[in-house]
Design an enzyme around this catalytic site. Structure first.
Site, PDB file in Angstrom:
ATOM      1  N   THR A  73       4.707   9.351  -4.444  1.00 28.49           N
ATOM      2  CA  THR A  73       5.811   9.398  -5.421  1.00 28.49           C
ATOM      3  C   THR A  73       6.155   7.985  -5.881  1.00 28.49           C
ATOM      4  O   THR A  73       6.379   7.734  -7.076  1.00 28.49           O
ATOM      5  CB  THR A  73       7.046  10.077  -4.781  1.00 28.49           C
ATOM      6  OG1 THR A  73       6.676  11.416  -4.430  1.00 28.49           O
ATOM      7  CG2 THR A  73       8.236  10.103  -5.713  1.00 28.49           C
ATOM      8  N   ASN A 152      -1.389  21.011  -7.549  1.00 28.03           N
ATOM      9  CA  ASN A 152      -0.988  21.241  -6.154  1.00 28.03           C
ATOM     10  C   ASN A 152      -0.674  22.707  -5.874  1.00 28.03           C
ATOM     11  O   ASN A 152      -0.803  23.159  -4.748  1.00 28.03           O
ATOM     12  CB  ASN A 152       0.210  20.358  -5.769  1.00 28.03           C
ATOM     13  CG  ASN A 152       1.405  20.555  -6.674  1.00 28.03           C
ATOM     14  OD1 ASN A 152       1.289  20.504  -7.895  1.00 28.03           O
ATOM     15  ND2 ASN A 152       2.567  20.784  -6.095  1.00 28.03           N
ATOM     16  N   GLN A 180      -3.976  15.543  -5.020  1.00 27.37           N
ATOM     17  CA  GLN A 180      -4.568  16.764  -4.434  1.00 27.37           C
ATOM     18  C   GLN A 180      -6.087  16.820  -4.598  1.00 27.37           C
ATOM     19  O   GLN A 180      -6.720  17.773  -4.144  1.00 27.37           O
ATOM     20  CB  GLN A 180      -3.913  18.019  -5.037  1.00 27.37           C
ATOM     21  CG  GLN A 180      -2.431  18.149  -4.710  1.00 27.37           C
ATOM     22  CD  GLN A 180      -2.155  18.547  -3.260  1.00 27.37           C
ATOM     23  OE1 GLN A 180      -3.076  18.803  -2.474  1.00 27.37           O
ATOM     24  NE2 GLN A 180      -0.875  18.577  -2.886  1.00 27.37           N
ATOM     25  N   SER A 200      -2.221   9.824  -1.853  1.00 27.46           N
ATOM     26  CA  SER A 200      -1.217   9.937  -0.796  1.00 27.46           C
ATOM     27  C   SER A 200      -1.876  10.068   0.573  1.00 27.46           C
ATOM     28  O   SER A 200      -2.940  10.679   0.688  1.00 27.46           O
ATOM     29  CB  SER A 200      -0.374  11.194  -1.071  1.00 27.46           C
ATOM     30  OG  SER A 200       0.576  11.390  -0.053  1.00 27.46           O
ATOM     31  N   GLY A 201      -1.218   9.533   1.604  1.00 31.00           N
ATOM     32  CA  GLY A 201      -1.767   9.596   2.958  1.00 31.00           C
ATOM     33  C   GLY A 201      -1.712  10.980   3.587  1.00 31.00           C
ATOM     34  O   GLY A 201      -2.675  11.443   4.193  1.00 31.00           O
ATOM     35  N   HIS A 202      -0.550  11.668   3.419  1.00 31.73           N
ATOM     36  CA  HIS A 202      -0.377  12.883   4.239  1.00 31.73           C
ATOM     37  C   HIS A 202      -1.085  14.107   3.693  1.00 31.73           C
ATOM     38  O   HIS A 202      -1.072  15.151   4.339  1.00 31.73           O
ATOM     39  CB  HIS A 202       1.118  13.161   4.489  1.00 31.73           C
ATOM     40  CG  HIS A 202       1.916  13.597   3.300  1.00 31.73           C
ATOM     41  ND1 HIS A 202       2.540  14.811   3.245  1.00 31.73           N
ATOM     42  CD2 HIS A 202       2.211  12.985   2.138  1.00 31.73           C
ATOM     43  CE1 HIS A 202       3.203  14.920   2.100  1.00 31.73           C
ATOM     44  NE2 HIS A 202       3.015  13.815   1.420  1.00 31.73           N
ATOM     45  N   THR A 238       7.966  -5.401   3.634  1.00 28.70           N
ATOM     46  CA  THR A 238       7.029  -5.573   4.753  1.00 28.70           C
ATOM     47  C   THR A 238       6.199  -4.308   4.920  1.00 28.70           C
ATOM     48  O   THR A 238       6.742  -3.206   4.995  1.00 28.70           O
ATOM     49  CB  THR A 238       7.815  -5.865   6.053  1.00 28.70           C
ATOM     50  OG1 THR A 238       8.589  -7.036   5.828  1.00 28.70           O
ATOM     51  CG2 THR A 238       6.878  -6.071   7.238  1.00 28.70           C
ATOM     52  N   CYS A 324       7.212  20.527  -2.410  1.00 28.44           N
ATOM     53  CA  CYS A 324       7.638  19.143  -2.609  1.00 28.44           C
ATOM     54  C   CYS A 324       9.077  18.987  -3.043  1.00 28.44           C
ATOM     55  O   CYS A 324       9.501  17.898  -3.372  1.00 28.44           O
ATOM     56  CB  CYS A 324       6.718  18.474  -3.604  1.00 28.44           C
ATOM     57  SG  CYS A 324       5.096  18.290  -2.908  1.00 28.44           S
TER      58      CYS A 324
HETATM   59  N1  PLP Z   1       1.522  14.551  -6.675  1.00 32.82           N
HETATM   60  C1  PLP Z   1       1.059  15.738  -6.235  1.00 32.82           C
HETATM   61  C2  PLP Z   1       0.089  16.504  -7.073  1.00 32.82           C
HETATM   62  C3  PLP Z   1       1.502  16.249  -5.007  1.00 32.82           C
HETATM   63  O1  PLP Z   1       1.049  17.420  -4.559  1.00 32.82           O
HETATM   64  C4  PLP Z   1       2.438  15.496  -4.248  1.00 32.82           C
HETATM   65  C5  PLP Z   1       2.989  16.033  -2.986  1.00 32.82           C
HETATM   66  O2  PLP Z   1       3.031  17.215  -2.773  1.00 32.82           O
HETATM   67  C6  PLP Z   1       2.855  14.256  -4.745  1.00 32.82           C
HETATM   68  C7  PLP Z   1       2.378  13.825  -5.958  1.00 32.82           C
HETATM   69  C8  PLP Z   1       3.819  13.385  -3.965  1.00 32.82           C
HETATM   70  O3  PLP Z   1       3.188  12.818  -2.848  1.00 32.82           O
HETATM   71  P1  PLP Z   1       4.074  12.087  -1.700  1.00 32.82           P
HETATM   72  O4  PLP Z   1       4.564  13.185  -0.826  1.00 32.82           O
HETATM   73  O5  PLP Z   1       3.120  11.169  -0.982  1.00 32.82           O
HETATM   74  O6  PLP Z   1       5.146  11.342  -2.372  1.00 32.82           O
END
Ligand code: PLP
Length: 384
Positions: A73, A152, A180, A200-202, A238, A324
């Site tokens: 994000t 997503n 995604q 994104s990491g997660h 940091t 989200c």
């Molecule tokens: N963009 C997409 C297509 C996503 O699916 C998501 C999270 O679900 C994000 C952005 C946001 O990622 P983050 O959780 O790392 O901010």
């Protein structure tokens, strides 16, 4: 997640890969600030630079193009809010199927936002991007075009290569939210056309709270947080060496783990099984190319809030669509953009598999699905 629960919501957040966990634990055990010149600082700096190489490799970017951020994000906001300012664009183009992080960042620029639609299969209408570009060219204006690589909610793979061609030879800029698709699709394109790409990491088995913006050429000037000049002045604050190391280790391990899990075959089994239990099943985006790990479906008349709760009671974690928006339950803007009627959208659920998924998970899901659908039918006296 309890031990007996089965996790079927990888698009919301993938379970932490053991490789990522090990890298994080090692980094957490090291004291220091990566900007310090002494040996403790240098050790953390090395971890960060290793991770930068790992993320660059998975994305097809150069190491120097990887800017670590506090989430995707944040990377998206840096690209759109910071990019719009630094690159002197006159307007932002977004599709109606973008993640809220993109839609809200576009709004936050204060610039005109040109919205292009999705077709009924969930594909971005690239022809509408072409018309927006033609109009801007005629007016001598520069646009920042923001699209996603994979949706997503539906898993639909967007025509990004076609959009690259439209934006490429013109003075406009392209930002791709690749969150995604990262690790699931070949991201070679990141080294070619987009000026900025967010990951994104997660979503790949790394920790939450870490992302990256991949920047090229003039887009390198996009800024959001100046702070103490970390990340070569591109993102202050940091660095969390542990989160970055976990992200890097996940980037190295994810693609092979994901492909070994053979999720496309598992999703096909799940969709066939659901159709056998509920012949009126609707799968959104079914006619488009989809990344293999997702199924967004509805059984007409069976409200998603009821079904997801019923599945949860059986120890099966699936989602209402997008996870989200901090637990917010509401109609999906993606399905609305595809022209799905609100009464059917209220029945939409998302099953998303990933590196840890197995045939047993899908079989357990199908048993639970059969039970929930059966209960619904006996309550409402409907066949199918
Ligand atoms: N963009 C997409 C297509 C996503 O699916 C998501 C999270 O679900 C994000 C952005 C946001 O990622 P983050 O959780 O790392 O901010």
């Amino acid at each position: 997640m309890t031990h007996s629960a089965i996790y079927l919501d990888h698009n919301a957040s993938a379970p932490l890969l053991p490789e990522a966990r090990a890298a994080m634990v090692a980094a957490l055990d090291s004291s220091g600030n990566p900007s310090s010149v002494h040996r403790h600082g240098r050790a953390l700096r090395n971890l960060i630079e290793t991770a930068r190489g790992q993320v660059a490799k998975l994305s097809g970017a150069e190491r120097s193009q990887v800017v670590f951020t506090g989430s995707a994000t944040e990377a998206i906001t840096q690209a759109i809010v910071g990019g719009a300012k630094a690159l002197g664009v006159a307007a932002i183009v977004v599709s109606t199927g973008e993640h809220l992080a993109v839609l809200k960042a576009a709004e936050a620029t204060g610039l005109p936002v040109i919205t292009v639609g999705l077709d009924q299969n969930g594909l971005i209408r690239a022809d509408e991007i072409a018309s927006a570009i033609a109009k801007a060219d005629a007016a001598g204006q520069r646009l920042l075009v923001c699209v996603h690589l994979v949706n997503n909610e539906t898993g639909v793979i967007q025509p990004v290569e076609r959009i690259e061609v439209l934006v490429g030879p013109t003075p406009h800029y392209l930002f791709v939210d690749a969150v995604q698709g990262f690790g699931k699709l070949n991201l070679e394109f990141a080294s070619r056309a987009p000026d900025m790409t967010a990951v994104s990491g997660h979503k790949i088995g790394g920790p939450a709270g870490i992302g990256a913006l991949l920047v090229k050429g003039h887009a390198d000037a996009a800024r959001l947080i100046p702070g103490g000049g970390q990340e070569q002045g591109r993102r202050g604050g940091t660095e969390s060496a542990a989160a970055i190391a976990g992200f890097g280790a996940a980037a190295e391990a994810f693609a092979s783990r994901f492909h070994e899990a053979n999720v496309s075959a598992l999703i096909r089994v799940a969709e066939d099984g659901m159709r056998a239990a509920a012949p009126d099943l609707v799968v959104f985006g079914e006619k488009a190319d989809r990344v293999g790990n997702v199924s967004n479906f509805a059984v007409p008349g069976l409200k998603n809030s009821v079904a997801v709760m019923g599945l949860d009671l059986l120890g099966l974690s699936v989602s209402l669509g997008s996870a989200c928006s901090s637990g917010k339950v509401g109609p999906s803007h993606v399905l609305a953009a595809m022209g799905v009627k609100p009464e059917l959208a209220e029945c939409a659920m998302r099953l998303s598999l990933g590196w840890s998924s197995t045939t047993d998970d899908v079989e357990a899901f199908l048993r639970g699905f059969g039970e929930v659908v059966g209960r619904h039918r006996s309550r409402h006296g409907r066949a199918a």
